[in-house]
Design a protein around this motif. Structure first.
Motif, PDB file in Angstrom:
ATOM      1  N   TYR A 126      12.060   4.987   7.802  1.00 19.52           N
ATOM      2  CA  TYR A 126      11.761   5.315   9.187  1.00 19.52           C
ATOM      3  C   TYR A 126      10.679   4.365   9.667  1.00 19.52           C
ATOM      4  O   TYR A 126       9.586   4.327   9.106  1.00 19.52           O
ATOM      5  N   VAL A 127      11.001   3.591  10.663  1.00 20.03           N
ATOM      6  CA  VAL A 127      10.013   2.673  11.231  1.00 20.03           C
ATOM      7  C   VAL A 127       9.664   3.176  12.620  1.00 20.03           C
ATOM      8  O   VAL A 127      10.532   3.235  13.499  1.00 20.03           O
TER       9      VAL A 127
ATOM     10  N   LEU B  15       9.652   5.865   2.852  1.00 16.77           N
ATOM     11  CA  LEU B  15       9.932   4.438   2.894  1.00 16.77           C
ATOM     12  C   LEU B  15      10.098   3.906   1.486  1.00 16.77           C
ATOM     13  O   LEU B  15       9.652   2.833   1.160  1.00 16.77           O
ATOM     14  N   ASN B  16      10.718   4.702   0.686  1.00 17.35           N
ATOM     15  CA  ASN B  16      11.102   4.363  -0.687  1.00 17.35           C
ATOM     16  C   ASN B  16       9.936   3.923  -1.560  1.00 17.35           C
ATOM     17  O   ASN B  16      10.119   3.334  -2.610  1.00 17.35           O
ATOM     18  N   GLU B  17       8.742   4.214  -1.103  1.00 15.86           N
ATOM     19  CA  GLU B  17       7.594   3.757  -1.868  1.00 15.86           C
ATOM     20  C   GLU B  17       7.146   4.828  -2.856  1.00 15.86           C
ATOM     21  O   GLU B  17       7.242   6.002  -2.605  1.00 15.86           O
ATOM     22  N   GLU B  18       6.610   4.386  -3.931  1.00 18.43           N
ATOM     23  CA  GLU B  18       5.963   5.261  -4.884  1.00 18.43           C
ATOM     24  C   GLU B  18       6.883   6.353  -5.406  1.00 18.43           C
ATOM     25  O   GLU B  18       6.465   7.457  -5.669  1.00 18.43           O
TER      26      GLU B  18
ATOM     27  N   LEU C  49       2.527  12.731   1.969  1.00 17.92           N
ATOM     28  CA  LEU C  49       1.436  11.774   1.934  1.00 17.92           C
ATOM     29  C   LEU C  49       1.949  10.359   2.089  1.00 17.92           C
ATOM     30  O   LEU C  49       1.426   9.567   2.843  1.00 17.92           O
ATOM     31  N   ARG C  50       2.994  10.073   1.350  1.00 16.90           N
ATOM     32  CA  ARG C  50       3.532   8.729   1.430  1.00 16.90           C
ATOM     33  C   ARG C  50       3.996   8.423   2.846  1.00 16.90           C
ATOM     34  O   ARG C  50       3.803   7.341   3.354  1.00 16.90           O
ATOM     35  N   ARG C  51       4.615   9.405   3.458  1.00 16.88           N
ATOM     36  CA  ARG C  51       5.066   9.173   4.824  1.00 16.88           C
ATOM     37  C   ARG C  51       3.881   8.847   5.705  1.00 16.88           C
ATOM     38  O   ARG C  51       3.917   7.938   6.509  1.00 16.88           O
ATOM     39  N   GLY C  52       2.847   9.634   5.531  1.00 20.61           N
ATOM     40  CA  GLY C  52       1.677   9.398   6.354  1.00 20.61           C
ATOM     41  C   GLY C  52       1.114   8.020   6.143  1.00 20.61           C
ATOM     42  O   GLY C  52       0.786   7.315   7.086  1.00 20.61           O
ATOM     43  N   LEU C  53       1.045   7.621   4.909  1.00 22.61           N
ATOM     44  CA  LEU C  53       0.507   6.311   4.601  1.00 22.61           C
ATOM     45  C   LEU C  53       1.334   5.206   5.203  1.00 22.61           C
ATOM     46  O   LEU C  53       0.835   4.265   5.769  1.00 22.61           O
ATOM     47  N   TRP C  54       2.641   5.356   5.033  1.00 21.50           N
ATOM     48  CA  TRP C  54       3.471   4.275   5.541  1.00 21.50           C
ATOM     49  C   TRP C  54       3.472   4.228   7.046  1.00 21.50           C
ATOM     50  O   TRP C  54       3.484   3.170   7.632  1.00 21.50           O
ATOM     51  N   THR C  55       3.452   5.383   7.670  1.00 17.34           N
ATOM     52  CA  THR C  55       3.371   5.357   9.117  1.00 17.34           C
ATOM     53  C   THR C  55       2.073   4.731   9.535  1.00 17.34           C
ATOM     54  O   THR C  55       2.012   3.932  10.465  1.00 17.34           O
ATOM     55  N   ALA C  56       1.039   5.114   8.834  1.00 18.66           N
ATOM     56  CA  ALA C  56      -0.254   4.543   9.166  1.00 18.66           C
ATOM     57  C   ALA C  56      -0.232   3.038   8.990  1.00 18.66           C
ATOM     58  O   ALA C  56      -0.708   2.288   9.834  1.00 18.66           O
ATOM     59  N   ALA C  57       0.334   2.607   7.880  1.00 21.55           N
ATOM     60  CA  ALA C  57       0.373   1.176   7.624  1.00 21.55           C
ATOM     61  C   ALA C  57       1.172   0.452   8.682  1.00 21.55           C
ATOM     62  O   ALA C  57       0.766  -0.570   9.216  1.00 21.55           O
ATOM     63  N   LEU C  58       2.323   1.003   8.988  1.00 18.12           N
ATOM     64  CA  LEU C  58       3.153   0.352   9.990  1.00 18.12           C
ATOM     65  C   LEU C  58       2.491   0.407  11.348  1.00 18.12           C
ATOM     66  O   LEU C  58       2.513  -0.546  12.109  1.00 18.12           O
TER      67      LEU C  58
END
Lengths: 484, 281
Positions: A129-130, A66-69, A28-37
């Motif tokens: 991962y960006v 992305l090291n979040e949460e 989920l976090r990956r998805g969120l961060w990819t979405a955000a980026l």
């Protein structure tokens, strides 16, 4: 309501060493961060590469985070504290600046990225991962188009994100060792890689002071001179012998010839090791926590690294030899307590360390530092607020009043910090000093107790954390943003 | 802030510019009505102003109800485009009324705007409508309509305290300043910046209707500062592109707006607004 509580930008920075695909929240976090980026970078990234850029269409590859949460974060050992002292003003200022998006150019700043996003607590973020800038988790194209088009070299040449532990021993800097000075290297990252404004000499000095204060983790496997201690296993000792053994086709070479145990396992030189160019010798100390390996992060494990050298230098290693070398590398690369559990206490200490720069900057009428501190400390406090879910969060049961109390106390601090900024920007440093005293008063007990009590219902609680993100995952799965 | 009269209430579904013009007319009426109250009886006049605000609040909530009814019709007809538009329209009044909802009716607030699991409320519907392009949201729409109907009833007779509404303004102003790096509240539909703009409209409506005149009389500088901060936020949100928002500037202005309201509150005999509060007002 916002989605702010879905993410935390550095320096609420840690990573969770869970296998990503075994962990729904990680996905989920990956998805969120990819979405955000993807959201933020959609325009500048339109020609950045083949990776799909829309947050609607992507999730990050396996292992990415992305090291979040995350609930565990790399432990940061400061030299100044290890010798019984305390972090200096310069170190605290540097730590704060390191974790401030304000230093960066516009794309990174708007995404809330700071030095600390890639170097989590000074350790390389192996899961960063960006989209468009990374080819795998843990690497990043510093000459890509996203953050500074002026530095874009039209090649996809990402480099591994290094750990900064022990950086003061590890010159030259950069994977190819092209810059001898840490100060010059830091400036290059800010100005050229991330298109940030020219940092002031004072901020550069502080950043260097901070990085140079980050020590290696203690490693009980290593004695003085970099030799293994008596507690090492037979396999590790055999591996150590192999490490010093001359290469069969070039007796002047050995692993230890470049990774010199008496010199932090580096020789401060560049070599060609069959990886596509000249690259500097990386340290092996604490390297267990520095994957992926090689300049471009091509290898995930020591097995792969040893196999590479065996192949390129025709070492003729047996399976036992390889295994022993891997055991040795594991012993050298270890470290005490590599991670610490994130939580109220850790976060408050960090924020208060950042805020401590006010104590010198305000009487010194240092408007630039005050402004940076207002922005960074305020941002950190706002992020901490969102660790305590509000009443709309349907995944959290109980503790409503405790959560509200924590949120209120932290928001009050946010406003006090802003008052410092307003007063200082008006040239009223006496009032700024009074507000800083007010900050210290509000940040003192009972605030830690209020937060600690509420922590049970916060995202620092693994059960709450997982429930919250499972709920979010459910929403995004329904929305087709994550695979079912 | 200039005040032009056109004698209309703000249209919740009007484009921002049109809403601005309509809103100004409200301000004129309100300023005219409350101008004489710059004297000691702040409490009574603020209570009266809060009652005047009630009519706008009712209108916003009822427009949301109307839009959700349209949403139900569109969903029944499998009209995806119509349903999406109705959902967007419904958010306008809702976001404006958040000045009131979070503090006065937190349970309804939670039911209507629940997060993050999307089991009910606006975002449950948003996920299916905009994320999955599906109209299978009949039960969620019915649930939302039920909650909104309860809200519509509640706003008609609940006691509107000036302190509670000032708290709501401050709380929402703080929230507008939160980072939207993740796409914001309505990221699935891509309308988060509209949410923010509607939040700001709601802040301005409540402030101008209830507090502006009293603060102007008590401290013109504070009044000017509030207006200035609102205008600054408007200018930022006028970009209509959430990717272009400067997060540092956004948080700074929002916090400065809150600080100004906190400074002004004692001068109109109110407590400094708090950013979190219990369910009781």
């Amino acid at each position: 309501m916002t989605l702010r509580h879905l993410r935390r930008s550095a320096p609420l920075r840690s990573r969770r060493w869970l296998k990503a695909f075994q962990n729904q929240t990680a996905m989920l976090r990956r998805g969120l961060w990819t979405a955000a980026l993807g959201l933020l970078f959609a325009v500048p990234l339109h020609n950045a590469g083949s990776f799909p850029l829309s947050g609607d269409q992507t999730i990050l590859p396996p292992g990415t985070e992305l090291n979040e949460e995350s609930l565990d974060r790399p432990r940061e050992v400061f030299r100044s504290e290890a010798i019984g002292g305390a972090k200096s003003y310069l170190v605290n200022l540097g730590d704060m600046a390191f974790n401030s998006a304000s230093l960066m150019g516009d794309p990174a700043r708007r995404a809330g990225m700071s030095c600390g996003t890639c170097h989590v607590n000074g350790v390389g973020n192996g899961k960063l991962y960006v989209p468009g800038m990374s080819t795998r988790p843990g690497n990043f194209d510093t000459t890509g188009p996203l953050f500074n088009p002026k530095a874009h070299n039209s090649a996809r040449d990402p480099v591994r994100i290094p750990s900064l532990r022990g950086a003061r021993f590890l010159a030259p800097y950069g994977n190819d060792g092209r810059i001898s000075s840490l100060r010059d290297f830091v400036r290059n990252v800010i100005v050229n890689e991330f298109a940030g404004p020219e940092p002031s000499p004072a901020i550069l000095d502080a950043l260097v002071a901070y990085i140079e204060d980050i020590d290696f983790l203690p490693n009980l496997n290593l004695a003085s001179g970099g030799h293994l201690t008596a507690r090492s296993s037979a396999a590790e000792q055999r591996g150590e012998a192999l490490f010093f053994k001359p290469f069969p086709h070039d007796p002047q070479l050995s692993c230890a010839a470049c990774h010199i145990p008496t010199a932090a396992f580096v020789d401060h030189k560049q070599h060609t090791v069959g990886s596509g160019g000249l690259f500097k010798t990386p340290t092996l100390i604490n390297a267990n926590f520095n994957a992926p390996y090689f300049h471009d992060g091509r290898y995930d494990t020591y097995d792969q690294v040893v196999a590479h050298f065996d192949r390129v230098f025709e070492l003729g290693l047996s399976a036992q030899d390889r295994s022993d070398l891997v055991a040795y590398l594991g012993a050298v690369g270890g470290g005490l307590q590599p991670y610490e559990r994130d939580g109220v206490t850790v976060q408050l200490k960090e924020i208060n360390d950042f805020a401590s720069v006010f104590a010198i900057a305000i009487p010194g009428h240092d408007a630039a530092v005050i402004a940076l501190a207002v922005q960074t400390v305020g941002h950190e406090l706002r992020e901490l607020v969102e660790q305590f879910p509000d009443r709309k969060d349907t995944t959290v049961q109980g503790g409503s009043e405790e959560r509200l109390g924590a949120r209120k106390a932290l928001k009050d601090l946010v406003l006090v910090v802003r008052r410092i900024g307003v007063a200082a920007s008006a040239g009223n440093f006496d009032e700024a000093a009074a507000e800083y005293q007010n900050y210290r008063k509000l940040a003192a007990p009972p605030l830690p107790t209020v937060l600690k009590i509420a922590e049970r219902w916060s995202l620092f609680n693994p059960a709450i954390h997982d429930s919250h993100f499972a709920g979010l995952r459910q929403l995004l799965t329904t929305a087709g943003r994550l695979p079912r | 802030m200039d005040f032009m009269c056109c004698g209309k209430l703000p249209r919740a579904d009007a484009p921002p510019a049109a809403r601005g013009v309509s809103f100004l007319s409200v301000v004129v009426v309100v300023i005219g009505l409350v101008a004489p109250m710059a004297d000691p009886g702040h409490a009574a006049t603020l209570d009266e102003a809060a009652e005047r605000y009630r009519s706008y609040l009712i209108r916003d909530v009822d427009r949301t109800v109307t839009s959700v009814r349209k949403l139900r019709v569109s969903v029944a007809a499998n009209d995806l485009a119509g349903a999406k538009q109705a959902w967007i329209d419904a958010r306008i009044g809702w976001e404006r009324s958040e000045v009131f909802t979070s503090g006065f009716v937190p349970d309804l607030d939670k039911d209507i705007d629940a997060w993050p699991d999307g089991l009910m409320g606006f975002h449950a519907i948003e996920a299916k409508l905009f994320g999955a392009d599906g109209t299978g949201v009949a039960s969620e729409v019915d649930g939302l309509l039920l909650s909104l109907s309860a809200l519509s009833m509640t706003v008609r007779d609940i006691r509107l305290t000036p302190q509670g509404l000032l708290n709501g303004i401050a709380r929402l102003a703080y929230e507008v300043g939160e980072s939207k790096v993740d796409g914001g509240e309505s990221r699935v539909s891509g309308t988060s910046i509209d949410d923010m703009r509607n939040n700001l409209d709601g802040i301005e409506l409540a402030y101008r209707t209830i507090f502006a005149s009293a603060i102007e009389a008590a401290d013109p500088e504070d009044a000017a500062q509030v207006g200035h901060k609102i205008d600054e936020l408007k200018a930022m949100l006028g970009s209509r592109d959430i990717r272009r928002l400067d997060p540092e500037k956004l948080s700074a202005i929002s916090e400065e707006l809150v600080l100004t309201l906190q400074n002004a509150a004692p001068r109109i005999e109110l407590e400094r607004p708090t950013l979190e509060e219990s369910t009781t007002q």
